[in-house]
Scaffold this motif. Structure first.
Motif, short mmCIF file in Angstrom:
data_model
loop_
_atom_site.label_atom_id
_atom_site.label_comp_id
_atom_site.label_asym_id
_atom_site.label_seq_id
_atom_site.Cartn_x
_atom_site.Cartn_y
_atom_site.Cartn_z
N ALA A 12 35.36 41.69 58.38
CA ALA A 12 36.31 41.33 57.34
C ALA A 12 35.63 41.36 55.97
CB ALA A 12 36.88 39.95 57.61
N ALA A 13 36.41 41.71 54.96
CA ALA A 13 35.90 41.72 53.59
C ALA A 13 35.62 40.29 53.13
CB ALA A 13 36.92 42.37 52.67
N SER A 14 34.76 40.18 52.14
CA SER A 14 34.45 38.87 51.58
C SER A 14 35.67 38.31 50.86
CB SER A 14 33.28 38.98 50.61
OG SER A 14 33.68 39.74 49.47
N THR A 15 35.64 37.02 50.63
CA THR A 15 36.74 36.37 49.92
C THR A 15 36.89 36.95 48.52
OG1 THR A 15 36.41 34.35 51.17
CG2 THR A 15 37.59 34.14 49.10
N SER A 16 35.77 37.21 47.86
CA SER A 16 35.86 37.75 46.50
C SER A 16 36.45 39.16 46.50
CB SER A 16 34.49 37.74 45.81
OG SER A 16 33.57 38.56 46.49
N ALA A 17 36.14 39.96 47.51
CA ALA A 17 36.73 41.30 47.60
C ALA A 17 38.23 41.22 47.87
CB ALA A 17 36.04 42.11 48.70
N ALA A 18 38.63 40.30 48.73
CA ALA A 18 40.06 40.12 49.02
C ALA A 18 40.80 39.66 47.77
CB ALA A 18 40.25 39.12 50.16
N GLN A 19 40.19 38.76 47.01
CA GLN A 19 40.82 38.28 45.78
C GLN A 19 40.91 39.39 44.73
OE1 GLN A 19 38.24 34.95 44.99
NE2 GLN A 19 39.55 33.52 46.12
N ALA A 20 39.88 40.22 44.64
CA ALA A 20 39.91 41.35 43.70
C ALA A 20 41.00 42.33 44.08
CB ALA A 20 38.54 42.03 43.66
N LEU A 21 41.15 42.61 45.36
CA LEU A 21 42.22 43.50 45.82
C LEU A 21 43.58 42.90 45.47
CD1 LEU A 21 43.45 45.88 47.38
CD2 LEU A 21 43.18 44.52 49.47
N GLN A 22 43.76 41.62 45.70
CA GLN A 22 45.04 40.98 45.41
C GLN A 22 45.37 41.07 43.92
OE1 GLN A 22 47.07 39.93 47.81
NE2 GLN A 22 48.66 39.42 46.33
N ARG A 23 44.39 40.82 43.06
CA ARG A 23 44.62 40.93 41.61
C ARG A 23 44.98 42.37 41.23
NH1 ARG A 23 40.17 37.55 41.59
NH2 ARG A 23 38.79 39.28 41.05
N SER A 24 44.31 43.33 41.84
CA SER A 24 44.60 44.74 41.57
C SER A 24 46.02 45.10 41.98
CB SER A 24 43.60 45.62 42.31
OG SER A 24 43.95 46.98 42.22
N LEU A 25 46.43 44.63 43.15
CA LEU A 25 47.79 44.90 43.62
C LEU A 25 48.82 44.27 42.71
CD1 LEU A 25 47.31 44.34 47.46
CD2 LEU A 25 47.60 46.53 46.28
N GLU A 26 48.57 43.07 42.26
CA GLU A 26 49.51 42.38 41.37
C GLU A 26 49.59 43.08 40.01
OE1 GLU A 26 48.02 38.39 41.55
OE2 GLU A 26 48.89 38.05 43.54
N ARG A 27 48.46 43.56 39.50
CA ARG A 27 48.48 44.30 38.22
C ARG A 27 49.26 45.60 38.35
NH1 ARG A 27 43.16 42.47 37.84
NH2 ARG A 27 42.35 44.45 38.59
N ARG A 28 49.05 46.31 39.46
CA ARG A 28 49.80 47.56 39.68
C ARG A 28 51.28 47.28 39.85
NH1 ARG A 28 46.34 50.84 44.04
NH2 ARG A 28 45.43 48.83 44.54
N ARG A 29 51.63 46.25 40.60
CA ARG A 29 53.03 45.85 40.76
C ARG A 29 53.66 45.55 39.40
NH1 ARG A 29 53.26 40.10 42.66
NH2 ARG A 29 52.73 39.88 40.47
N ASP A 30 52.97 44.75 38.60
CA ASP A 30 53.50 44.36 37.29
C ASP A 30 53.66 45.57 36.37
OD1 ASP A 30 53.53 41.80 38.27
OD2 ASP A 30 51.78 41.12 37.13
#
Length: 157
Positions: free
Chosen positions: A99-117
């Motif tokens: 599994a990816a690290s917590t920081s990598a998962a959080q970075a992915l989530q922020r990236s997805l939210e920026r693309r969505r927005d």
């Protein structure tokens, strides 16, 4: 409520070629929730109804579907990062990967939210610049035309 896209379409638009997922990871309810939460406040009920009935296919394909797909992915990604089983909540792993690290998962989530927005803003901007093409659209009711978020700060205008 009918949905603008299918689970397969979510996978093709919001997940990369290297992401090997089954369409079953995306539920119709996930799509309906994202559609209600993110798309409806922008396009309004009248335009939504017309577009779901097959009118404005280009609008759906070029603007609504990409924004909706990333809205769905941003909603379900945290659940994809972990699994719930008989032993409780666990991070997925296999003999060849972990599994990816917590920081990598959080970075992915922020990236997805920026693309969505960004895709939602693109949809809203297209509609507001093309009002004559979509008589059912009311820019005064478009949430994206009235508020924006900047680093967690909400600006209403």
């Amino acid at each position: 409520m009918k949905n603008f896209i299918t689970p397969d379409r979510v996978l093709s638009l919001a997940f990369g070629d290297g992401d090997f997922l089954s369409a079953e990871v995306v539920g119709e309810a996930d799509i309906a929730l994202a559609q209600h939460r993110y798309i409806l406040p922008i396009i309004g009920a009248d335009l939504c109804e017309k577009a779901l009935d097959g009118e404005y296919a280009d609008l759906v394909d070029d603007y609504i579907a990409p924004a909706l797909a990333f809205a769905v992915r941003a909603l379900i990604q945290p659940a994809l990062n972990v699994r719930c089983g008989g032993t409780g909540l666990v991070a997925p792993s296999t003999p060849v990967s972990e599994a990816a690290s917590t920081s990598a998962a959080q970075a992915l989530q922020r990236s997805l939210e920026r693309r969505r927005d960004a895709l939602l803003k693109r949809l809203s901007d297209h509609l507001s610049q093309s009002v004559t093409l979509y008589p059912e659209y009311d820019p005064r009711a478009d949430a994206m035309q009235k508020c924006a978020t900047y680093g967690g700060i909400i600006q209403i205008y």
